[in-house]
Every structure is written in structure tokens, then in C-alpha cells.
Design a protein around this motif. Structure first.
Motif, PDB file in Angstrom:
ATOM      1  N   THR A 207       0.919  -1.610  -0.131  1.00  0.00           N
ATOM      2  CA  THR A 207       0.219  -0.118  -0.032  1.00  0.00           C
ATOM      3  C   THR A 207       0.526   0.971  -0.135  1.00  0.00           C
ATOM      4  OG1 THR A 207      -0.210   0.143   2.783  1.00  0.00           O
ATOM      5  CG2 THR A 207      -1.495  -0.914   1.147  1.00  0.00           C
ATOM      6  N   HIS A 208       0.432   2.179  -0.912  1.00  0.00           N
ATOM      7  CA  HIS A 208       0.545   3.703  -0.830  1.00  0.00           C
ATOM      8  C   HIS A 208       0.225   4.649  -1.312  1.00  0.00           C
ATOM      9  CE1 HIS A 208       1.884   3.191  -4.996  1.00  0.00           C
ATOM     10  NE2 HIS A 208       2.580   2.036  -4.471  1.00  0.00           N
ATOM     11  N   SER A 209       0.903   6.056  -1.477  1.00  0.00           N
ATOM     12  CA  SER A 209      -0.078   7.157  -1.954  1.00  0.00           C
ATOM     13  C   SER A 209      -0.187   7.118  -2.934  1.00  0.00           C
ATOM     14  CB  SER A 209      -0.039   8.601  -0.688  1.00  0.00           C
ATOM     15  OG  SER A 209      -0.048   7.996   0.522  1.00  0.00           O
ATOM     16  N   SER A 213       5.307   8.572  -3.087  1.00  0.00           N
ATOM     17  CA  SER A 213       5.249   8.290  -2.061  1.00  0.00           C
ATOM     18  C   SER A 213       6.617   8.197  -0.618  1.00  0.00           C
ATOM     19  CB  SER A 213       4.623   7.482  -1.417  1.00  0.00           C
ATOM     20  OG  SER A 213       3.371   7.070  -2.218  1.00  0.00           O
ATOM     21  N   GLN A 217       5.052   7.115   3.381  1.00  0.00           N
ATOM     22  CA  GLN A 217       3.968   7.004   2.978  1.00  0.00           C
ATOM     23  C   GLN A 217       3.769   5.453   1.849  1.00  0.00           C
ATOM     24  OE1 GLN A 217       3.836   9.923   1.074  1.00  0.00           O
ATOM     25  NE2 GLN A 217       2.142  11.745   1.391  1.00  0.00           N
ATOM     26  N   ARG A 292      -4.987   1.247  -0.465  1.00  0.00           N
ATOM     27  CA  ARG A 292      -4.855   1.341   0.970  1.00  0.00           C
ATOM     28  C   ARG A 292      -6.126   0.550   1.726  1.00  0.00           C
ATOM     29  NH1 ARG A 292      -3.530   7.582  -0.102  1.00  0.00           N
ATOM     30  NH2 ARG A 292      -4.910   7.338  -2.248  1.00  0.00           N
ATOM     31  N   GLN A 303      -7.112   8.969   7.953  1.00  0.00           N
ATOM     32  CA  GLN A 303      -7.749   8.994   6.777  1.00  0.00           C
ATOM     33  C   GLN A 303      -9.633   9.251   7.064  1.00  0.00           C
ATOM     34  OE1 GLN A 303      -6.207   6.316   8.688  1.00  0.00           O
ATOM     35  NE2 GLN A 303      -4.537   5.047   7.443  1.00  0.00           N
ATOM     36  N   TRP A 325      -7.369  12.226   2.913  1.00  0.00           N
ATOM     37  CA  TRP A 325      -6.318  10.822   2.485  1.00  0.00           C
ATOM     38  C   TRP A 325      -5.371  10.546   0.919  1.00  0.00           C
ATOM     39  CZ3 TRP A 325      -8.240   5.160   3.220  1.00  0.00           C
ATOM     40  CH2 TRP A 325      -7.154   4.827   3.997  1.00  0.00           C
ATOM     41  N   GLY A 327      -4.962  11.903  -0.818  1.00  0.00           N
ATOM     42  CA  GLY A 327      -3.263  12.211  -1.788  1.00  0.00           C
ATOM     43  C   GLY A 327      -3.039  13.416  -2.815  1.00  0.00           C
TER      44      GLY A 327
END
Length: 415
Positions: A207-209, A213, A217, A292, A303, A325, A327
């Protein structure tokens, strides 16, 4: 009078004829109805065998072909005291048979076996394999890979998270790694389905943004591991001094660490920094992305997802709540544009509490404390909820002295 009498007589006769016709018609109708009912009944009587076949072919609990596979690390009793709730939540929520592979120390294994022994009749088959590892063994392998991190309280667990593929047997081709400070809020089969949609040439999925990131993140707390590609001699995940030349072809090698200015012997965020460094270098060619929804932070409320009484909240309102959240990249959200809480992860700040799952830890956090209380205080014996015939079983086994893949591969090459 006569005419009137004739009238009544003819009328009466006509009435009699009419009645006879009606009676005859009714009789014929009844006979036809009888024939129809008989035919339907006969057809119905011929169906039970067919229906029974359909019913008997329906899969009872515990007989699904597809098995979902998870792995975890429990080094020390405290780690097992936390990790037991992740395991419990898996068994609580699963809709498929489970295969769980736990790398553990003996004291952690003993605690987990004590809990698991309480489950005699799970809803689905559960297989738990323990691989007994020592900190010295892990440290030696990490040094052979050039990634030995010693500074963090998590100790050798940091190093082992990059070496899971080397401990699990070759018969295990894919698995989802789970941190011990987390638990499921929904069916774990859902994350398995998400992971199965990721192309087979990806080594690890996290999981990442988004593509920009930083190493805070991206999270190594939940990972889809393609153990086959990670073990590939042509492109191993990590090098080994036992395999000459691997330092030039491994995914985690010196030039990768140097590109992100990451010290492999003292990464700031432990294994997460090393995973981030490889992800940043190789990108989507080697790494996949998990939604995520599988990393809901239970301590920080980043979140904006809480349990509350607002049951009429619209999707647009929830998008507004969660948007901070997302991003710059929300491509991992669902079709409705929102996440749902899948795994609750207590990656709390250092020094918050030693074990978030103790009541004096979770009772002070946000609204998810209620969910935490439910999982932690749900009795293990209540997991005995399979069919009366006990067709599903929970079984455990222990591998006492597993060897790392680099040792086995080097030995095979020397023969």
C-alpha cells in the motif's frame, strides 16, 4: 294456466338440462384437473433425485478448493501476544480455508498453539505451520545480504521481513504478509482477491499514496508476496555471499540503496525504508499496489474514518471525508470513489504503549477502540462454529530447523 304450466314445465326442464350440463362440465373439469395435478405431482416426484444431486454438489463449509495464504512473524512472546488477534480475526471473518505460515521463536509458537488448541471445529479448514527461527540465524543471513539492521527495538524481525520467501517452502508460491499489530475488520478473502488481480511478474505488492510516496507513505505492514519471483536465481530478491554474482542482479543491491541514499545497515524506518528504496528504484515493473483499504491506521485518524452513529452518510460526503487521505493519487479506491475499512493497523508512535491490544491501550484511542475490544475479547472457543459433523479442522505443524533459500540453492549448485 295451461300455458303458464307449460312455461314452468319447460323452464324447469331447461333448468334440469342446464344443471346436468354444468355438473357434467364440472366433472370433466375435475377429471382434467386431476390429470393435470397428477402429471405435475408425477413430475415433481421425479425431481427429488435431481434436486438432491444439486444440493449434494453444493460445497459444504470447509471444502472450497481455493485456499487463501497468509504469513506473519512472531519473534518473542510479546509479539505472539499481539499477533494472536490477527490470527483470531482471520479465523473469525474468513469465507475460505486458511493456510497460515508463521516464522516464530519457540515461546511465541507455544503461546499460539495454546490458543489454537481451543478451536476444534472451525467453519473452514485452517492449517497453521510454524517455522522456528533464531535471532542468530536471521542475523547471519541478513549479513550475507548486506542489510543487517541492528538499531531498532524490533530486532531481527526487521531483517526477516525481507527474507520471508527464503524460509517458506517452495510449495508456497504466493502469500500475504501481515504485521502483528493489526487485525481484519472484514473477510480476508477480499484482500486475496485484490492481490490475485496483480500481474504475476510483480515481486511484492504494497500500500502507498502514489508514485511520489516517501518512505512514510508506503507501508510494509501488509504485503502481497510472489514467492516464486522472489526466489528466482536469475533475479533474486536479495543477494547472498554464498551465491557469487548475486550482488549484481538482486533487486535489493548496493546501487539501489545508493540511489535513494538509504543505509541498508541502519535504515531510518527499518525494513519499510528498504522496501521503499527498492519500490522507488524499480517502480511498477517489479512492484504492485494493494488498495489502502488494507492499511487503515487505528491510532492517527489520518483517513477520517471513524465508527459513529451517522448511518445516512452519502457517498459524496464520505469522499469529502476521505479526500485528504487520497493525496495526489486515489487510483486505488473502489468504483464508488471511497475506501472501506479492511485491516485496522495500530502503527502507533513509539512509546505509546507496549501492547496496543491491552485494554489500557485501546480504551484511550479513537472510536476504533470498540472494534478492538470486540476482537480482543471475543473468545477463542466461540470459533467452534463449523458444521455438526466437524468436516473442517484446524491443524498445526512445526518445522524445527528451516534453512534459508540461499543456503539450499548454494548447496544444490555445488552438487
Amino acid at each position: 294456466m295451461f300455458a303458464r304450466s307449460e312455461y314452468f314445465r319447460d323452464g324447469f326442464t331447461q333448468t334440469i338440462h342446464t344443471q346436468r350440463i354444468v355438473i357434467a362440465a364440472a366433472a370433466i373439469g375435475s377429471f382434467l384437473l386431476f390429470l393435470v395435478i397428477g402429471a405435475v405431482q408425477s413430475q415433481h416426484n421425479n425431481r427429488p433425485q435431481q434436486q438432491q444431486v444439486v444440493l449434494s454438489s453444493a460445497r459444504p463449509l470447509g471444502t472450497y478448493d481455493e485456499e487463501i495464504v497468509f504469513t506473519a512473524i512472531m519473534l518473542g512472546k510479546v509479539s505472539a501476544e499481539k499477533g494472536q488477534y490477527m490470527v483470531k480475526s482471520l479465523i473469525m471473518h474468513t469465507s475460505r480455508p486458511l493456510s497460515l505460515h508463521i516464522m516464530a521463536t519457540l515461546d511465541a509458537r507455544d503461546l499460539m498453539e495454546k490458543r489454537l488448541a481451543l478451536v476444534k471445529r472451525p467453519a473452514y479448514d485452517v492449517k497453521v505451520s510454524f517455522y522456528i527461527v533464531t535471532k542468530d540465524q536471521i542475523g547471519q543471513r541478513a549479513r550475507r545480504a548486506g542489510i543487517h539492521a541492528e538499531f531498532n527495538d524490533a530486532g531481527e524481525g526487521i531483517n526477516l521481513k525481507l527474507l520471508i520467501h527464503e524460509i517458506l517452502p517452495k510449495t508456497v508460491t504466493k502469500a500475504i504478509y501481515l504485521d502483528t499489530d493489526a487485525f481484519f475488520l472484514t473477510d480476508p478473502y477480499l484482500i486475496w482477491k485484490d492481490y490475485m488481480q496483480i500481474p504475476d511478474d510483480r515481486h511484492v505488492s504494497l500500500t502507498h499514496s502514489g508514485p511520489k510516496s516517501d518512505n512514510t507513505q508506503l507501508c510494509s505492514c501488509v504485503m502481497g508476496l510472489n514467492l516464486v519471483t522472489m526466489r528466482s536465481p536469475e533475479e533474486p530478491f536479495l543477494p547472498s555471499t554464498l551465491i557469487p554474482g548475486s550482488e549484481k542482479i538482486a533487486l535489493g543491491r548496493a546501487e539501489v540503496w545508493n540511489a535513494s541514499k538509504t543505509d541498508p545497515n541502519g535504515p531510518w524506518y527499518g525494513d519499510q525504508s528498504l522496501y521503499w528504496s527498492m519500490w522507488r528504484y524499480w517502480g511498477s515493473k517489479k512492484f504492485g499496489r494493494l488498495p489502502r483499504t488494507w492499511n487503515l491506521e487505528g491510532c492517527h485518524d489520518q483517513q477520517n474514518m471513524q465508527l459513529d452513529a451517522e448511518q445516512d452518510r452519502t457517498i459524496s460526503k464520505e469522499i469529502e471525508n476521505q479526500s485528504a487521505w487520497f493525496g495526489s493519487d486515489g487510483s486505488d479506491v473502489g468504483p464508488e470513489g471511497i475506501f472501506y475499512p479492511g485491516i485496522l493497523h495500530f502503527n502507533c508512535d513509539e512509546g505509546f504503549v507496549e501492547n496496543i491490544f491491552e485494554e489500557d491501550g485501546y480504551e484511550h484511542i479513537n472510536s476504533w477502540g470498540n472494534a478492538t475490544k470486540f476482537v480482543t475479547q471475543y473468545k477463542w472457543v466461540w470459533l467452534n462454529r463449523g458444521t455438526q459433523d466437524g468436516s473442517a479442522r484446524l491443524v498445526t505443524n512445526t518445522v524445527e530447523k528451516p534453512r534459508f533459500w540461499d543456503e539450499v540453492h548454494a548447496q544444490e549448485q555445488s552438487l
